[in-house]
Scaffold this motif. Structure first.
Motif, short mmCIF file in Angstrom:
data_model
loop_
_atom_site.label_atom_id
_atom_site.label_comp_id
_atom_site.label_asym_id
_atom_site.label_seq_id
_atom_site.Cartn_x
_atom_site.Cartn_y
_atom_site.Cartn_z
N UNK A 540 -7.10 -1.65 11.33
CA UNK A 540 -7.67 -2.70 11.19
C UNK A 540 -9.06 -2.50 11.07
N UNK A 541 -9.74 -1.72 12.12
CA UNK A 541 -11.01 -1.37 12.17
C UNK A 541 -11.57 -0.37 10.97
N UNK A 542 -10.52 0.37 10.62
CA UNK A 542 -11.00 1.17 9.52
C UNK A 542 -11.29 0.52 8.21
N UNK A 543 -10.26 -0.47 7.94
CA UNK A 543 -10.09 -1.29 6.78
C UNK A 543 -11.42 -2.27 6.66
N UNK A 544 -11.81 -2.78 7.85
CA UNK A 544 -13.06 -3.75 7.94
C UNK A 544 -14.28 -2.70 7.67
N UNK A 545 -14.27 -1.53 8.16
CA UNK A 545 -15.41 -0.72 7.58
C UNK A 545 -15.44 -0.25 6.48
N UNK A 546 -14.32 -0.03 5.67
CA UNK A 546 -14.47 0.56 4.53
C UNK A 546 -14.08 -0.60 3.46
N UNK A 547 -14.36 -2.13 3.72
CA UNK A 547 -14.03 -3.18 3.14
C UNK A 547 -12.92 -2.94 2.17
N UNK A 548 -11.64 -2.52 2.75
CA UNK A 548 -10.25 -2.39 2.07
C UNK A 548 -10.51 -1.04 1.22
N UNK A 549 -9.92 -1.06 0.34
CA UNK A 549 -10.24 0.13 -0.87
C UNK A 549 -9.53 1.30 -0.04
N UNK A 550 -8.40 1.20 0.35
CA UNK A 550 -7.78 2.42 1.13
C UNK A 550 -6.35 2.67 0.68
N UNK A 551 -5.79 3.69 0.94
CA UNK A 551 -4.70 4.06 1.30
C UNK A 551 -4.37 4.20 2.62
N UNK A 552 -2.99 3.65 3.02
CA UNK A 552 -2.53 4.02 4.38
C UNK A 552 -1.16 4.68 3.97
N UNK A 553 -1.01 5.89 4.28
CA UNK A 553 0.07 6.67 4.06
C UNK A 553 0.83 7.08 5.19
N UNK A 554 2.27 6.94 5.07
CA UNK A 554 3.04 7.11 6.36
C UNK A 554 4.10 8.16 6.22
N UNK A 555 4.58 8.74 7.13
CA UNK A 555 5.50 9.63 7.15
C UNK A 555 7.05 9.08 7.16
N UNK A 556 7.26 7.64 7.34
CA UNK A 556 8.62 7.06 7.18
C UNK A 556 8.45 5.81 6.83
N UNK A 557 9.29 5.03 6.27
CA UNK A 557 9.47 3.84 5.72
C UNK A 557 9.47 3.06 6.74
N UNK A 558 9.95 3.26 8.19
CA UNK A 558 10.05 2.31 9.13
C UNK A 558 8.73 2.15 9.69
N UNK A 559 7.97 3.03 10.02
CA UNK A 559 6.37 3.06 10.35
C UNK A 559 5.67 2.21 9.42
N UNK A 560 5.94 2.49 8.05
CA UNK A 560 5.09 2.07 7.20
C UNK A 560 5.21 0.35 7.26
N UNK A 561 6.52 -0.14 7.54
CA UNK A 561 6.94 -1.35 7.37
C UNK A 561 6.40 -1.97 8.76
N UNK A 562 6.59 -1.37 9.80
CA UNK A 562 5.94 -2.19 11.20
C UNK A 562 4.70 -1.96 11.17
N UNK A 563 3.88 -1.19 10.51
CA UNK A 563 2.57 -1.40 10.79
C UNK A 563 1.78 -2.21 9.75
N UNK A 564 2.45 -2.23 8.50
CA UNK A 564 2.26 -3.26 7.54
C UNK A 564 2.40 -4.76 8.09
N UNK A 565 3.24 -4.86 8.78
CA UNK A 565 3.53 -6.39 9.56
C UNK A 565 2.47 -6.57 10.57
N UNK A 566 2.14 -5.49 11.29
CA UNK A 566 1.02 -5.99 12.38
C UNK A 566 -0.41 -5.92 11.74
N UNK A 567 -0.75 -5.30 10.60
CA UNK A 567 -1.93 -5.54 9.98
C UNK A 567 -2.23 -6.41 9.11
N UNK A 568 -1.15 -6.69 8.47
CA UNK A 568 -1.26 -7.87 7.15
C UNK A 568 -1.91 -9.31 7.49
#
Length: 718
Positions: A540-568
């Motif tokens: 969240x802090x990084x996305x606010x700093x970069x004004x979005x414009x980012x790739x968030x890359x994960x090593x597993x689908x479960x981690x990707x989905x969980x962090x997506x839900x926490x951030x969205x």
């Protein structure tokens, strides 16, 4: 195979940069071949005949290229410095659009030296080096037939549509190039003609699409489905119209002469450069291994671009695999062929239906949970003990279909091929359940509606050593990610490349100025339950700093989905999630949506190019170690342990290093790009092996302070 080393006597265009003196571009050529060796094995004789073209030992036949008359007596071949050096050919051809790059010249000289000296070379060349021209020009100058193998079809298209036409226009007007893809990319004229007279189309949408394809078939020169922009990627209609070898009757086909595959195959034999992808290349090499002929015309040298993917692709093609989809496709193709030929007797149609039913009953016996699981000898024996009846019923259904086909009084080639496919699938099924090859790891995977059974080589180094590096005197490997700690030992060992000249080329980008590596402080260990919440805060802090414009890359689908839900719900930026749309659609949306953020996994770690400010931040959740429970990874670790070696240091860490370099490589794509790379894994600083990761990455500016990240992003590129 003994390869001739006779040099072709070829004149080369003098380096004058005058486009008007170049001859007209020759007609482009696309060639299609089957990329499934388990299917192509059925056609050993035909493939062997098909691969004989191309001249003695695969050498070019010395077609002269233009040169100035007053230059008679000058050196026939230009030096690489004349082409790539300051004030050289490229600079004069691309006025205002070319800048001499030291790394590109160095690479071209090494590739040229490999062709001239008949030895192997391995070159790490980062983004911006201009490596495609650096290997294409020496390949042309070699006078040899050269195969260029790329990781993806998109890179094939880039070579074919951008780099090759430039060289044909300015440097080698008589150059002949063939692009080879799998047969399923191409229209089967005979299937189209048969379908036009049959009630096999489903609904108005499919009828409209078929009419458009018929009109296109009259105009296209290639028959390549890539031209059909209106057709969805998963079109069921196309699978019933494509030219895959499974249903091809070869020279006995009434449409053999107007066939797109036939025509392209003929022209492939005259090509100087053959552009393929790794899948097609290793399908061909696997056929050669089994003495079933070949797919490619003969050649004497190979260049592998994106060579870091070679081990994985080779492992697929030197292994064995079946799936429930192959049984469904066999039954579907059998039904369609029988109906088209008016041979669909009730007895035969019952046989194909039995294959469907027994296949579904058999594959339903596998656990329902998605994932990849080991299927070692004892596990397979236990599975068969519990499910012997379903296994035997499936094999009997295939055998019964083959017997019914053999009893037919009329046996068209199409029916013989379908029966042969059934026999091959039955053989694969038997191998996967009843063989125990020492160098194979057996496993199965459930993925959505698919169940895949496979046997994969644990080590392909000996196969590649014998079948590739000892058979061909010149093999060039290049990629942006080949070294670990600035050394090539890992990739050379994994691929069986014992003797080669090697070099890591200097970077073209000013990484300390263009990129900042952010390693946040006080991150919990990735295995700590508190990690996910802290990672969400950092994102969240990084996305606010970069004004979005980012790739968030994960090593597993479960981690990707969980962090997506926490951030969205915590950021105002448009968020895209892998799996919600096709990969190409997501990428286009990202490029065209201001402030977009993409949450993704492995498939976006490489082969994705988003230059400019639209991608200003790449966030990686953790060091990309392969999942240790994965059957292939576990088998390779065990094999190293049996040899008394350290698999973590020699395999798992180097593999993760190369993956991280690929992920971070998404950010800086041009000399004007600028951005932040963030790794949310404290192990890179806490653990001794973290030093290897840091030594292997470019010399980024580093910080653990988010305020410095903000300041860095606010600074405009000079």
């Amino acid at each position: 195979m003994r390869l001739a080393k006779r040099a072709a006597k070829t004149k080369y265009a003098r380096l004058n940069g005058e486009a008007e003196e170049a001859a007209a571009l020759p007609e482009r050529e696309d060639v299609s071949f089957e990329d499934d060796p388990t299917v192509a094995r059925a056609d050993g004789e035909e493939l062997a005949d098909a691969g004989k073209g191309g001249g003695e030992g695969g050498e070019r036949r010395g077609k002269p290229l233009p040169y100035k008359a007053e230059d008679e007596g000058a050196a026939e071949k230009p030096t690489m410095r004349e082409v790539f050096g300051p004030g050289g050919f490229l600079e004069r051809c691309m006025i205002g659009g070319y800048e001499h790059r030291r790394g590109q010249l160095e690479m071209a000289e090494m590739v040229h030296d490999a062709f001239e000296g008949h030895h192997h070379a391995i070159l790490e060349a980062g983004t911006g080096t201009g490596k495609t021209l650096a290997y294409l020009v020496p390949a042309i100058c070699s006078g040899r037939r050269v195969v260029i193998s790329t990781a993806t079809k998109s890179l094939q298209e880039q070579l074919y549509q951008k780099d090759i036409p430039f060289l044909q226009k300015h440097f080698a007007p008589n150059l002949k190039v063939a692009v080879m893809k799998g047969r399923s990319n191409f229209l089967c004229v005979e299937k189209m003609n048969q379908m036009a007279d049959q009630a096999l189309l489903k609904g108005m949408d499919e009828l409209d699409a078929f009419q458009q394809i018929k009109q296109w078939a009259k105009l296209t020169e290639t028959g390549d489905r890539a031209e059909l922009t209106f057709l969805p990627d998963d079109s069921d209609l196309w699978t019933r119209l494509d030219a895959r070898r499974d249903t091809c009757s070869g020279q006995k086909c009434p449409s053999f002469n107007p066939c797109f595959v036939t025509g392209m195959h003929q022209r492939a034999k005259d090509a100087d450069l053959i552009i393929v992808n790794h899948h097609l290349f290793f399908a061909d090499l696997a056929l050669k291994q089994d003495d079933f002929g070949s797919i490619l015309p003969e050649y004497s040298a190979v260049v592998f671009d994106e060579a870091h993917e070679m081990e994985d692709v080779a492992s697929d093609y030197f292994g064995r695999q079946i799936s429930n989809f192959r049984f469904e496709e066999l039954a579907r193709d059998a039904d369609q062929t029988l109906r088209l030929l008016h041979l669909g007797t009730p007895a035969l149609l019952r046989r194909t239906q039995r294959i469907r039913e027994r296949s579904r009953a058999f594959f339903e016996r596998f656990p329902a949970k998605d994932g990849r699981y080991p299927f070692a000898r004892n596990e397979r024996e236990a599975f068969l003990e519990q499910n012997r009846e379903a296994y035997d019923d499936l094999a009997s259904a295939l055998k019964g279909f083959e017997t019914e086909c053999a009893a037919m009084t009329q046996k068209p080639e199409e029916i013989l091929r379908i029966a042969r496919r059934s026999f091959e699938i039955r053989q694969e099924l038997s191998f996967l359940f009843e063989s125990n090859e020492k160098n194979f790891v057996y496993w199965y995977e459930r993925r959505n509606k698919g169940v895949f059974l496979a046997a994969t080589p644990i080590d392909v180094s000996q196969i590649l050593r014998e079948r590739l590096f000892e058979q061909f005197d010149t093999v060039v490997l290049t990629s942006a990610t080949l070294t670990v700690g600035n050394r090539f030992e890992f990739i050379r060992h994994r691929l069986g490349l014992d003797h080669a000249k090697e070099r890591g080329l200097p970077p073209e980008f000013d990484y300390p100025e263009q990129a900042m590596l952010y390693l946040p402080q006080n991150m919990p260990d990735v295995r700590n339950p508190a990690y996910t919440a802290k990672a969400a805060d950092e994102i969240v802090n990084l996305l606010e700093t970069s004004r979005g414009r980012a790739f968030c890359l994960f090593t597993s689908y479960s981690q990707m989905n969980e962090l997506f839900e926490r951030v969205r719900t915590r950021v105002p930026f448009p968020l895209l999630l892998q799996g919600t749309s096709p990969r190409s659609v997501l990428l286009e949306r990202f490029k065209n949506t201001p402030g977009a953020v993409l949450f993704a996994t492995a498939s976006f770690w490489q082969g994705v190019d988003v230059p400019g400010e639209q991608l200003s931040c790449v966030i990686v959740d953790r060091l990309p170690f392969a999942v240790p429970s994965d059957p292939i990874v576990a088998a390779r670790v065990a094999a190293l342990q049996e040899d008394g070696r350290n698999p973590f240091a020699e395999f798992q860490v180097p593999q993760a290093v190369l993956a991280l370099k690929q992920g971070f490589g998404r950010l800086i794509r041009t000399k004007t790009d600028r951005g932040v790379l963030a790794l949310l894994d404290s192990r890179i600083q806490r653990m001794a092996y973290g030093k290897i990761f840091l030594e292997s990455l470019p010399k980024y500016r580093m910080t653990s302070n988010l305020a410095e990240v903000s300041k860095f992003l606010a600074k405009k590129r000079k």
